[in-house]
Write an enzyme that holds these catalytic residues in place. Sequence first.
Site: not given
Length: 335
Positions: A190, A247
């Site tokens: 990610k 994120t």
Amino acid sequence: MFKKIAVIGAGSWGTALAISLSNKGHNVKIWDINEEHIKELEENRENKRYLPGIKFCDNLRTAENIQEAIKDVDIVLFSAPAQHFRNAFENALPYLKPEMVLINVAKGIEQKTLMRLSEIAFEKLPDAKYVVLSGPSHAEEVGLAMPTTVVSASNDLKLAEYIQDVFMTERLRVYTNLDVIGVELGGALKNIIALGAGISDGMGFGDNAKAAMMTRGITEISRLGVKLGAKIETFSGLSGLGDLIVTCTSMHSRNRRCGIMIGEGKKPKDAIKEVGMVVEGMFTTEAAYELAKKAGVEMPITECIYNVINEKIDAKEAVNNLMTRQKKHETEIFF
């Protein structure tokens, strides 16, 4: 029952977890390879460098060396950056005992070897009682006891549940998972997509572009994960979609901040320097690019970001490459 816990690595995340665990009542010792940093922690009773303003309670003490940190503990938590995990584990190895539970909270893939961090641990200690703790969890918020959910993953459900009980508080909720491969890959990969989301933001694009980056990003993460033995449902969970969302959208994210600067036109090396902390996505992009080639998996976003951070193409060219690819069926995940 309260535990004795060693935390190896006193960055923002290691410190935040040490604070949470000690505030719960566990006896925690924290150590870092940077001796001057450890002296500052003991003197200030807070991590002014990475997590300022949050004071340590009496249950949280510093250790002068790794042997002192690990001596007689029940749990050893590794919070070194992913590319330094092997070295941290090897330094701890002489002092580890079979009954100790080992936790890793770093997110990444080792460059050159392309190994997940659990693979490194089991290579060095085949019978390790090993758990991965991952999920959408900014250190700044955990340190302040803001509501957070994470996942405890192990090949042994009892171990995962043991760590669940150790970490659970009224503000930190822990789920369990048996898919170590999926949890590790979701947490690592990610960061690549967060770099891309940041680049998109830095170029002045809007919500549509970011939504596309995140959605297609989780698709290619899942594609590689399943090829490597992960369960596809893991990527819809906390360590997959959950971690991707936080994120890609938060300014707490070093990867997103670094991407924003690259999108604004800064050289990748200058962006990293300005962030001032480890940007795991830069390393993970390199490793994932090689891993995808080795596994024969198509990862167009990863490939474009790899080319941008290695200055083979600029961000505008990367956008054009992605937007003008051959047309596809949306659910054509594994082809």
